[in-house]
Design a protein around this motif. Structure first.
Motif, PDB file in Angstrom:
ATOM      1  N   MET A   1       0.846  -1.178   0.000  1.00  0.00           N
ATOM      2  CA  MET A   1       0.000   0.000   0.000  1.00  0.00           C
ATOM      3  C   MET A   1       0.893   1.243   0.000  1.00  0.00           C
ATOM      4  SD  MET A   1      -2.949   0.826   2.718  1.00  0.00           S
ATOM      5  CE  MET A   1      -4.134   2.061   2.389  1.00  0.00           C
ATOM      6  N   ALA A   2       0.574   2.191  -0.844  1.00  0.00           N
ATOM      7  CA  ALA A   2       1.364   3.425  -0.943  1.00  0.00           C
ATOM      8  C   ALA A   2       1.150   4.280   0.299  1.00  0.00           C
ATOM      9  CB  ALA A   2       0.961   4.206  -2.179  1.00  0.00           C
ATOM     10  N   PRO A   3       2.203   4.970   0.749  1.00  0.00           N
ATOM     11  CA  PRO A   3       2.036   5.850   1.908  1.00  0.00           C
ATOM     12  C   PRO A   3       1.087   6.997   1.580  1.00  0.00           C
ATOM     13  CG  PRO A   3       4.203   6.145   0.911  1.00  0.00           C
ATOM     14  CD  PRO A   3       3.544   5.002   0.203  1.00  0.00           C
ATOM     15  N   ALA A   4       0.447   7.509   2.606  1.00  0.00           N
ATOM     16  CA  ALA A   4      -0.491   8.625   2.426  1.00  0.00           C
ATOM     17  C   ALA A   4       0.250   9.855   1.927  1.00  0.00           C
ATOM     18  CB  ALA A   4      -1.186   8.934   3.741  1.00  0.00           C
ATOM     19  N   MET A   5      -0.420  10.601   1.089  1.00  0.00           N
ATOM     20  CA  MET A   5       0.155  11.835   0.562  1.00  0.00           C
ATOM     21  C   MET A   5       0.231  12.859   1.685  1.00  0.00           C
ATOM     22  SD  MET A   5      -1.329  14.242  -2.526  1.00  0.00           S
ATOM     23  CE  MET A   5      -1.568  12.839  -3.578  1.00  0.00           C
ATOM     24  N   PRO A   6       1.376  13.550   1.837  1.00  0.00           N
ATOM     25  CA  PRO A   6       1.468  14.590   2.864  1.00  0.00           C
ATOM     26  C   PRO A   6       0.360  15.627   2.675  1.00  0.00           C
ATOM     27  CG  PRO A   6       3.603  14.212   1.851  1.00  0.00           C
ATOM     28  CD  PRO A   6       2.600  13.425   1.067  1.00  0.00           C
ATOM     29  N   ALA A   7      -0.164  16.126   3.782  1.00  0.00           N
ATOM     30  CA  ALA A   7      -1.286  17.075   3.742  1.00  0.00           C
ATOM     31  C   ALA A   7      -0.967  18.301   2.899  1.00  0.00           C
ATOM     32  CB  ALA A   7      -1.681  17.482   5.152  1.00  0.00           C
ATOM     33  N   SER A   8       0.256  18.804   2.994  1.00  0.00           N
ATOM     34  CA  SER A   8       0.607  20.011   2.238  1.00  0.00           C
ATOM     35  C   SER A   8       0.574  19.746   0.733  1.00  0.00           C
ATOM     36  CB  SER A   8       1.982  20.540   2.652  1.00  0.00           C
ATOM     37  OG  SER A   8       2.973  19.564   2.411  1.00  0.00           O
ATOM     38  N   LEU A   9       1.028  18.578   0.323  1.00  0.00           N
ATOM     39  CA  LEU A   9       1.003  18.233  -1.101  1.00  0.00           C
ATOM     40  C   LEU A   9      -0.430  18.020  -1.561  1.00  0.00           C
ATOM     41  CD1 LEU A   9       2.456  17.609  -3.725  1.00  0.00           C
ATOM     42  CD2 LEU A   9       2.770  15.266  -2.910  1.00  0.00           C
ATOM     43  N   ARG A  10      -1.228  17.336  -0.740  1.00  0.00           N
ATOM     44  CA  ARG A  10      -2.630  17.111  -1.102  1.00  0.00           C
ATOM     45  C   ARG A  10      -3.362  18.429  -1.237  1.00  0.00           C
ATOM     46  NH1 ARG A  10      -5.155  14.079   3.125  1.00  0.00           N
ATOM     47  NH2 ARG A  10      -6.002  16.020   3.895  1.00  0.00           N
ATOM     48  N   LYS A  11      -3.113  19.365  -0.311  1.00  0.00           N
ATOM     49  CA  LYS A  11      -3.775  20.667  -0.368  1.00  0.00           C
ATOM     50  C   LYS A  11      -3.387  21.414  -1.640  1.00  0.00           C
ATOM     51  CE  LYS A  11      -4.680  24.838   2.230  1.00  0.00           C
ATOM     52  NZ  LYS A  11      -4.529  25.541   3.485  1.00  0.00           N
ATOM     53  N   ARG A  12      -2.116  21.368  -2.016  1.00  0.00           N
ATOM     54  CA  ARG A  12      -1.672  22.051  -3.230  1.00  0.00           C
ATOM     55  C   ARG A  12      -2.315  21.427  -4.468  1.00  0.00           C
ATOM     56  NH1 ARG A  12       4.191  21.961  -3.355  1.00  0.00           N
ATOM     57  NH2 ARG A  12       3.983  20.020  -4.467  1.00  0.00           N
ATOM     58  N   LYS A  13      -2.365  20.094  -4.512  1.00  0.00           N
ATOM     59  CA  LYS A  13      -3.004  19.425  -5.647  1.00  0.00           C
ATOM     60  C   LYS A  13      -4.488  19.769  -5.708  1.00  0.00           C
ATOM     61  CE  LYS A  13      -1.922  15.381  -7.020  1.00  0.00           C
ATOM     62  NZ  LYS A  13      -1.696  13.935  -7.174  1.00  0.00           N
ATOM     63  N   ASP A  14      -5.142  19.798  -4.547  1.00  0.00           N
ATOM     64  CA  ASP A  14      -6.566  20.154  -4.510  1.00  0.00           C
ATOM     65  C   ASP A  14      -6.777  21.575  -5.019  1.00  0.00           C
ATOM     66  OD1 ASP A  14      -7.235  17.688  -3.500  1.00  0.00           O
ATOM     67  OD2 ASP A  14      -7.516  18.390  -1.438  1.00  0.00           O
ATOM     68  N   GLN A  15      -5.914  22.495  -4.628  1.00  0.00           N
ATOM     69  CA  GLN A  15      -6.047  23.882  -5.074  1.00  0.00           C
ATOM     70  C   GLN A  15      -5.869  23.978  -6.584  1.00  0.00           C
ATOM     71  OE1 GLN A  15      -3.150  25.759  -2.535  1.00  0.00           O
ATOM     72  NE2 GLN A  15      -4.692  26.301  -1.009  1.00  0.00           N
ATOM     73  N   GLU A  16      -4.927  23.231  -7.133  1.00  0.00           N
ATOM     74  CA  GLU A  16      -4.741  23.229  -8.591  1.00  0.00           C
ATOM     75  C   GLU A  16      -5.994  22.705  -9.283  1.00  0.00           C
ATOM     76  OE1 GLU A  16      -1.272  20.880  -9.381  1.00  0.00           O
ATOM     77  OE2 GLU A  16       0.039  22.248  -8.287  1.00  0.00           O
ATOM     78  N   ARG A  17      -6.520  21.612  -8.774  1.00  0.00           N
ATOM     79  CA  ARG A  17      -7.729  21.030  -9.375  1.00  0.00           C
ATOM     80  C   ARG A  17      -8.918  21.961  -9.230  1.00  0.00           C
ATOM     81  NH1 ARG A  17      -6.058  15.428  -6.880  1.00  0.00           N
ATOM     82  NH2 ARG A  17      -5.046  14.503  -8.692  1.00  0.00           N
ATOM     83  N   LEU A  18      -9.062  22.562  -8.038  1.00  0.00           N
ATOM     84  CA  LEU A  18     -10.149  23.511  -7.835  1.00  0.00           C
ATOM     85  C   LEU A  18     -10.060  24.658  -8.826  1.00  0.00           C
ATOM     86  CD1 LEU A  18     -10.526  23.833  -3.966  1.00  0.00           C
ATOM     87  CD2 LEU A  18     -12.284  23.179  -5.593  1.00  0.00           C
ATOM     88  N   GLY A  19      -8.862  25.148  -9.051  1.00  0.00           N
ATOM     89  CA  GLY A  19      -8.675  26.236 -10.012  1.00  0.00           C
ATOM     90  C   GLY A  19      -9.138  25.833 -11.393  1.00  0.00           C
TER      91      GLY A  19
END
Length: 92
Positions: A1-19
């Motif tokens: 199982m892959a390790p969980a994505m760090p919260a800061s990276l997930r937040k940045r990816k979410d912001q890109e997708r939201l944009g």
């Protein structure tokens, strides 16, 4: 199982997708919303839907692939899950 994505990276990816999603409906590029969603894991879609304004949730939910709706619904909070369920009932 892959390790969980760090919260800061997930937040940045979410912001890109939201944009990308925030721009798409106004520009009439609803296909672009579907492309973004198809790249996402169901848990990411749930997180994204919960972070959107309620009016945008319906627009985005309508573009979630039917094949993954069942995987997204259980991960949503109650308020957002009800929007998804109502939308699914309307399609039946």
């Amino acid at each position: 199982m892959a390790p969980a994505m760090p919260a800061s990276l997930r937040k940045r990816k979410d912001q890109e997708r939201l944009g990308r999603i925030h721009l798409s409906p106004e520009e009439g590029a609803l296909y672009g919303v579907r492309v973004v969603l198809d790249e996402m894991h169901p848990a990411e879609i749930a997180h994204l839907l919960e972070s959107l304004h309620p009016e945008r949730r319906e627009i985005v939910w309508d573009r979630v692939a039917h094949e993954v709706e069942g995987d997204v619904l259980p991960q949503l909070n109650d308020e957002v899950r009800e929007i998804g369920r109502a939308s699914c009932r309307e399609r039946v």
